[in-house]
Design an enzyme around this catalytic site. Sequence first.
Site, PDB file in Angstrom:
ATOM      1  CG  ASP A  31      -2.075  -1.284  -2.517  1.00  0.00           C
ATOM      2  OD1 ASP A  31      -0.403  -1.132  -2.519  1.00  0.00           O
ATOM      3  OD2 ASP A  31      -2.463  -2.242  -1.175  1.00  0.00           O
ATOM      4  NE  ARG A  77       5.168  -4.172  -3.919  1.00  0.00           N
ATOM      5  CZ  ARG A  77       4.330  -3.929  -3.068  1.00  0.00           C
ATOM      6  NH1 ARG A  77       3.817  -3.172  -2.662  1.00  0.00           N
ATOM      7  NH2 ARG A  77       5.469  -4.068  -1.721  1.00  0.00           N
ATOM      8  CG  HIS A 117      -0.277  -0.527   8.946  1.00  0.00           C
ATOM      9  ND1 HIS A 117      -1.080  -0.509   9.014  1.00  0.00           N
ATOM     10  CD2 HIS A 117       0.814  -0.973   8.828  1.00  0.00           C
ATOM     11  CE1 HIS A 117      -0.831  -1.727   7.955  1.00  0.00           C
ATOM     12  NE2 HIS A 117       0.755  -1.573   7.825  1.00  0.00           N
ATOM     13  CB  SER A 137       1.777  -0.239  -0.491  1.00  0.00           C
ATOM     14  OG  SER A 137       0.702  -1.171  -0.194  1.00  0.00           O
ATOM     15  CE  LYS A 178      -2.694  -0.686   1.848  1.00  0.00           C
ATOM     16  NZ  LYS A 178      -2.621  -2.650   2.041  1.00  0.00           N
TER      17      LYS A 178
HETATM   18  N1  URA Z   1       1.845  -4.557   3.443  1.00  0.00           N
HETATM   19  C1  URA Z   1       0.694  -3.810   3.055  1.00  0.00           C
HETATM   20  O1  URA Z   1      -0.232  -3.508   3.005  1.00  0.00           O
HETATM   21  N2  URA Z   1       1.628  -2.822   1.776  1.00  0.00           N
HETATM   22  C2  URA Z   1       2.994  -4.050   1.555  1.00  0.00           C
HETATM   23  O2  URA Z   1       3.752  -3.416   0.242  1.00  0.00           O
HETATM   24  C3  URA Z   1       3.649  -5.206   1.955  1.00  0.00           C
HETATM   25  C4  URA Z   1       3.264  -4.817   3.092  1.00  0.00           C
END
Ligand code: URA
Length: 485
Positions: free
Chosen positions: A206, A213, A127, A228, A232
């Site tokens: 999320d 947010r 990621h 967050s 994932k």
């Molecule tokens: N990328 C994400 O997936 N979540 C966040 O909160 C910020 C960046």
Amino acid sequence: MYFITIWMQPDLKIAKPVRLAADGNITAHDVKWMHAEEAKEKEVAHMRMFDIISRKRDGLPLGYEELEYFINGIVDKSIPDYQTTALLMAIYLNGMSNRETSDMCLLMARSGDMMEFSDELVTVDKHSTGGVGDKTSLIVAPMAAAFGLTVAKMSGRALGHTGGTVDKLESIPGMKVDMTLEEFEKAYRKTGICISGQSGNMVPADKILYSLRDVTATISCIPLIATSIMSKKLAAGAKNIVLDVKTGSGAFMENPEEAFALAEKMVRIGLDNGRNVSALVTMMDTPLGYCIGNSLEVMEAIDVLKGGCAGFDLCEVSIALTAELISMASGMDVRAAAREAEKRIKDGSALKKLREMIISQGGNPAVIEDYGLFKQPRTVIEARSPESGYVSSIDAKSIGDVSMNLGAGRSRKTDPIDYSAGIRLAKKPGDRVEKGEVLAYLYTDREDAAGQAGAFLDACEFSRTMTKEKKLILGRVSKDGREVY
Ligand code: URA
């Protein structure tokens, strides 16, 4: 209303102070030693979002049951948005401990579908927190797959000034990235590599939290970003995960100290939830590589896999990230793992893996030999240097914005993308340039894009003397802690 505190027997499963509303089933007369299970049931029955918000507002940690109540409540919609956002703001202001983030992250991951892989596969995932010209996934994934690791990766689309791997892949004619879970499994089982958009109902918690947010100024909060991203990754199922945490003007975390703190939080969450995780903190104040834009970045990744690697920022980061995965998956030390990664470029096996992936996802593999098969842009604009000297900086964030204005990105999720649009840099920071020499080629179909050459030049700075080369990889975070290079 008043509160009482009940202490439970320390040898029972739950041994902690519980605050219960005195106007519920339990009154001052009911104060007695309770069996832990019974206590827990009553605790949940009496849980109120009001109390959870109050605790976090007062700087107290939230327990697993409270976090579970919160995550379940946002997904089943029993908690109204105004209470969710109040808690998000309290978390923003008061933070969360490692235990809280690890618990909340797992609960978020479990709010929807969780990918599971059979034990015989050595699964890896990567990621990046988002960068300009960051096409490392297109290089790392084939290298890792060529080593024998399984890359079954779900990636995102572009939003704002940074690109998305799925959009880049979609620039390959015929390439299918919206796969069902069955198609996804068939593809990674056959070739050991598949990159798809998200399918199924992954991490609904999320999606709800991020959208709230986004409109309540609570995005830039390390515990919330970490939960967050990692929710994932946990849901995506891979056992070994490498994180590329960007810092600098084009990154989410502009300040390196914050980038390290985010990396530490994410690594901790992964380790606490049984995954092998490490992170590199890398600079993103200048675009990575020479190309920015979807098909341009695929071509540049192919060039690297063809062996065009030496002394090049894009290769340095790609090899370092692949080495982390190989090292975590095999136990090899990171330097030996880097040599293994490089070997997969030199012997052509990584390029072969990319070809297999393109074929298995319906794309035309002939693009690897013939870049003319990609959609071609209508217009090429040259940005020429206004002075002689050395290029001292090319601001990543501004270049990302120029690329978006040429049609390569989207400012809203529903905006269309022009796969051929983007920028090819002719010079990078540190290069000598003469007045009038081309600094970059801008590609677009847009008729109103002439001003983008000026915007590109505004993003560049020059100096009379050669500037010192800046460090690209600032450090590493692993189970052994932080190493600053
Ligand atoms: N990328 C994400 O997936 N979540 C966040 O909160 C910020 C960046």
